[in-house]
Design a protein around this motif. Structure first.
Motif, short mmCIF file in Angstrom:
data_model
loop_
_atom_site.label_atom_id
_atom_site.label_comp_id
_atom_site.label_asym_id
_atom_site.label_seq_id
_atom_site.Cartn_x
_atom_site.Cartn_y
_atom_site.Cartn_z
N SER A 144 26.97 46.92 41.46
CA SER A 144 28.00 46.08 40.68
C SER A 144 27.35 44.50 40.36
O SER A 144 26.36 44.55 40.50
CB SER A 144 29.19 45.74 41.81
OG SER A 144 28.67 44.96 42.89
N SER A 145 28.50 43.80 39.80
CA SER A 145 27.77 42.44 39.62
C SER A 145 27.60 41.71 41.07
O SER A 145 28.01 42.27 42.15
CB SER A 145 29.12 41.74 38.96
OG SER A 145 29.31 42.09 37.64
N LEU A 198 27.98 39.35 43.95
CA LEU A 198 29.25 38.69 44.54
C LEU A 198 28.46 37.66 45.23
O LEU A 198 29.26 36.52 45.28
CB LEU A 198 29.97 39.79 45.12
CG LEU A 198 30.50 40.87 44.45
CD1 LEU A 198 31.37 41.79 45.30
CD2 LEU A 198 31.26 40.62 43.19
N TYR A 255 29.02 45.42 45.70
CA TYR A 255 29.77 46.57 45.82
C TYR A 255 28.57 47.45 46.80
O TYR A 255 27.41 47.58 46.39
CB TYR A 255 29.89 47.43 44.59
CG TYR A 255 30.55 48.80 44.96
CD1 TYR A 255 31.73 48.85 45.87
CD2 TYR A 255 30.26 49.74 44.22
CE1 TYR A 255 32.17 50.16 46.06
CE2 TYR A 255 30.82 51.10 44.22
CZ TYR A 255 31.78 51.27 45.16
OH TYR A 255 32.31 52.41 45.38
N PRO A 285 30.68 50.34 53.67
CA PRO A 285 31.56 51.32 53.13
C PRO A 285 32.40 50.58 52.15
O PRO A 285 33.81 51.10 51.81
CB PRO A 285 32.07 52.01 54.28
CG PRO A 285 32.07 51.25 55.30
CD PRO A 285 30.94 50.20 54.99
N SER A 286 32.31 49.37 51.68
CA SER A 286 33.23 48.68 50.59
C SER A 286 32.57 47.82 49.72
O SER A 286 31.45 48.45 49.32
CB SER A 286 34.50 48.19 51.25
OG SER A 286 34.06 46.94 52.11
N ALA A 287 32.91 46.52 49.59
CA ALA A 287 31.90 45.79 48.90
C ALA A 287 31.73 44.63 49.88
O ALA A 287 32.80 43.75 50.35
CB ALA A 287 32.62 45.40 47.64
N MET A 326 35.13 43.49 51.59
CA MET A 326 36.54 43.70 51.42
C MET A 326 37.36 44.33 52.15
O MET A 326 38.68 44.13 52.31
CB MET A 326 36.16 44.29 50.08
CG MET A 326 37.25 44.09 49.09
SD MET A 326 37.02 45.04 47.54
CE MET A 326 37.45 43.74 46.36
N ASP A 327 36.75 45.13 53.05
CA ASP A 327 37.52 46.14 53.81
C ASP A 327 37.90 45.49 55.27
O ASP A 327 38.23 46.13 56.22
CB ASP A 327 36.85 47.39 53.89
CG ASP A 327 35.49 47.45 54.55
OD1 ASP A 327 35.19 46.11 55.10
OD2 ASP A 327 34.61 48.32 54.86
N GLY A 383 43.06 40.06 56.06
CA GLY A 383 42.77 40.54 54.89
C GLY A 383 41.25 40.43 54.29
O GLY A 383 40.39 40.55 55.49
N LYS A 384 40.80 40.58 53.16
CA LYS A 384 39.34 40.55 53.13
C LYS A 384 38.64 39.14 53.41
O LYS A 384 39.29 38.10 53.67
CB LYS A 384 38.94 40.57 51.35
CG LYS A 384 39.64 39.47 50.67
CD LYS A 384 39.61 39.81 49.14
CE LYS A 384 40.18 38.90 48.28
NZ LYS A 384 40.26 39.51 46.60
#
Lengths: 394, 325
Positions: free
Chosen positions: A158-159, A161, A177, A198-200, A218-219, A252-253
């Motif tokens: 991914s890009s 982050l 990601y 398992p997410s980003a 993110m998860d 949240g994230k």
């Protein structure tokens, strides 16, 4: 809160200024002489604390005026002589600063053009004049001494982050990601270690002693590994070799991570993390697990967290228009205000006696403390986390 | 670049309820950008090319699909959009309206889901409508394309463009066929994607408070002949539904067929309730709420529309009837 004030440092407003739009990044030079800020209108401004001149009215020096396109990241090189800024224009601009306390002497040194890709993140190697910056799915490392791009790293999934150099400058960790990839700065062509999430992974941070690496995901989890150089990872996925801790239970994230420079129990630093308006401080309780405690005060998203250098005083800047100072990363000691539409970022002076924060409407504030004293570790309460699994922090 | 099938855009509104998308090659999008609406429009295109749009806020995004660990498709979002929109939202004079091109995507759902699932997007933006431009002349050789089918299935507004290049009979056939696939979309015939802005802006297709409108003609038709695997199924029943049974059924349905159900909408009459219940869904994402009270002179009934792939209309109808009190 009364009792805490007696023992804590008090911060008073020292200076304030304004930029024309959202303050996107804020950084002190490593020697603490210069404060640099950037805005969403594309400005770069410098400020120096010059008490013998015009007191509180010392102006901001514009290094770059508003150009329309947002600047999103800003950093000083370890020798304090170079300042780099990147943003939506796809450029990384580097200025050369003269280390003279009484004047601002700076000139443009170099511009790396990569439009139309945005430069979202950049960081200087803490030991050398090497600058790492993101370009979509890639990170480039530019050497200021030779004026060359010495490495182009493909994050691939991914890009980019987030990115962070290990404190010894030997490793560069990049988040995105499916987790983090850690490159060896000695040999950029080596395959990176991969920490699978398992997410980003949205944010990544090495502890100041280089012992731990944390990824905020993110998860709604945080993954922490203890980087042990004596272990040679056997597989590509280092989570198989390093047995990460996973902290869960966030609302949240994970948006922000901050390690303390000071050490608490077991010679381990504290890790502060934010998720929506909550802050959780984690402390290693024993060899197996970390215990977390929730710090509640903010009513808006926490935008940045930072520990005062060499102490456990934690500062948190939020969209609710408050900067909170947490004594021993535990008890609310002081609330600083001045950005009614919310704060966006903050940064501690390298010696810790000043704190600077930027606001969403361009506010810039510097607070100074009157007394300095070291704080010590605190007793832990609430939840626990053990390797490989976790419980709610609430 | 192929410009023959369909072109799709999503419009997202910033805070206030407002608007949409168009065709990249100047026409529709440029009309939206140049129309005197006094709004600041940001455009996210999904591949670089001859953009040909004179607007500072045109941003290139490469599709980055983020799947979460559980493999649930409704948690699949566009990581690039979260990053880009988050960055754009910082500006004081931020955009009023965001238009996202989804042309060329295998599945437009992750874009929609991003705006429902991500905490930042959800809080600050409202998805207004999905607009698809169908080339009335060239679509005929592309019916089997799953991209074309899904772009029609996900749309709230469909523009049948280049209507001057085909006969009226062909157009009628086309409209009928599209209606069979997507009974919820509003269809317009256009030449150069010229359309009143009212039809495109502030559609509020994802706003639960706006009445669900199902074309009565579609509901009245007894049999639909489908050549496509993508189709709409409309259920209309009088009587009251048992809330528990309905919940169980919908839960089971989304669990087992959520992948194949692209969109769903409904207004239902729940036994013992004086208010209407309205809901909508995108794949397994489900959003429902208690709506206004039924009016005294209004006939209480249940209306539901499913748009999806390989839907079994008879089974849906039977299961739905099983929820009646």
């Amino acid at each position: 809160m009364k009792s805490s004030i007696v023992n804590s440092q008090q911060f008073d407003l020292h200076w304030r200024g304004t930029l024309s739009d959202y303050v996107t990044a804020i950084a002190w030079s490593p020697q603490g002489k210069t404060l640099a800020v950037s805005s969403a209108a594309g400005e770069v401004m410098l400020w120096r604390d010059l008490p013998n001149t015009q007191g509180n009215n010392w102006p901001l020096l514009p290094l770059q005026m508003a150009e329309g396109q947002s600047l999103d990241c800003l950093a000083f090189s370890q020798d304090g002589q170079k300042l780099a800024a990147g943003g939506q224009a796809g450029q990384v601009k580097i200025w050369c600063l003269h280390d003279d306390t009484r004047t601002y002497r700076c000139k443009p040194l170099h511009t790396i053009e990569n439009a139309p890709a945005w430069v979202d993140k950049l960081a200087w190697n803490p030991c050398k004049n090497q600058l790492a910056f993101s370009l979509g799915r890639y990170v480039q490392v530019w050497d200021a001494d030779t004026n060359e791009v010495i490495a182009t790293l493909n994050f691939d999934t991914s890009s980019v982050l987030d990115l962070d150099w290990s404190p010894d400058g030997q490793k560069l960790a990049i988040a995105g990601y499916q987790g983090a990839k850690i490159w060896n700065a000695q040999d950029w062509n080596d395959d990176p270690y991969v920490l699978v999430v398992p997410s980003a992974s949205l944010v990544i941070a090495w502890s100041p002693d280089g012992k731990y690496l944390a990824c905020g995901n993110m998860d709604r989890t945080i993954t922490v590994i203890e980087w042990n150089n004596s272990i040679t990872p056997k597989s590509n996925d280092i989570s198989q070799d390093f047995f990460p801790w996973v902290m869960r239970g966030f609302p949240g994230k994970i948006r922000q991570l901050a390690w303390s420079q000071a050490k608490a129990q077991l010679d381990a630093p504290l890790l502060a993390a934010s998720s929506v308006e909550s802050i959780v401080v984690w402390e290693q309780a024993n060899d197996l697990g970390w215990e977390g405690r929730l710090l509640q005060q903010h009513s808006g998203v926490v935008q940045e967290l930072a520990f005062q250098p060499n102490s456990f005083l934690l500062a948190s800047a939020s969209e609710d228009g408050q900067v909170c100072l947490w004594q021993k990363a535990k008890k609310l000691a002081q609330i600083l205000q001045g950005a009614p539409n919310g704060f966006s970022c903050l940064s501690w002076h390298p010696q810790g006696q000043q704190l600077a924060a930027g606001g969403q409407n361009g506010e810039l504030m510097v607070w100074s403390s009157f007394s300095r004293r070291a704080t010590t570790g605190a007793a832990m309460t609430s939840s626990k986390v053990t390797r490989g699994q976790g419980f709610s922090s609430r | 670049m192929v410009w023959s099938l369909t072109r799709q855009w999503m419009q997202i509104t910033c805070n206030c309820p407002y608007w949409l998308f168009g065709s990249r090659k100047t026409t529709l999008l440029n009309r939206i950008l140049t129309y005197e609406h006094g709004l600041k429009v940001a455009v996210i295109v999904n591949e670089f090319g001859e953009v040909g749009i004179d607007n500072q806020l045109v941003i290139d995004a490469n599709e980055e699909i983020f799947e979460m660990n559980n493999g649930c498709i409704c948690c699949t979002v566009r990581g690039d959009l979260i990053r880009i929109v988050g960055n754009l939202m910082r500006r004081r004079d931020k955009f009023d309206h965001l238009v996202i091109e989804t042309t060329g995507l295998a599945d437009p759902a992750p874009v929609i889901q991003t705006f429902f699932v991500d905490e930042d997007m959800q809080g600050q933006l409202a998805l207004d409508a999905v607009v698809t431009v169908v080339d009335a002349k060239h679509i005929w050789s592309h019916w089997e394309s799953s991209e074309a089918q899904e772009q029609i299935a996900f749309a709230d507004v469909i523009l049948l463009n280049k209507t001057d290049l085909v006969s009226n009979d062909v157009l009628e056939e086309l409209e009928k066929r599209i209606k069979g696939m997507n009974a919820l979309a509003k269809t317009y015939r256009t030449r150069n994607a010229e359309l009143e802005m009212d039809a495109l802006l502030g559609v509020g297709a994802f706003d639960l408070n706006r009445a669900l409108k199902i074309d009565p003609e579609f509901l009245n038709e007894t049999a639909h002949e489908h050549d496509e695997t993508v189709a709409s199924v409309a259920l209309v029943e009088s009587g009251a539904l048992d809330m528990q049974k309905l919940n169980d059924w919908i839960g089971y349905l989304l669990q087992t067929q959520g992948t194949d159900i692209f969109r769903m909408k409904g207004i239902v009459n729940i036994a013992g309730e004086d208010n209407r219940f309205v809901f909508q869904g995108v794949h397994m994402l489900f959003d429902g709420t208690r709506d206004r009270p039924w009016k005294p002179n209004e006939t209480r009934k249940n209306e539901m529309v499913f748009i999806g792939r390989n839907l079994n209309a008879a089974q849906l109808k039977e299961d739905f009837r099983g929820c009646l009190v």
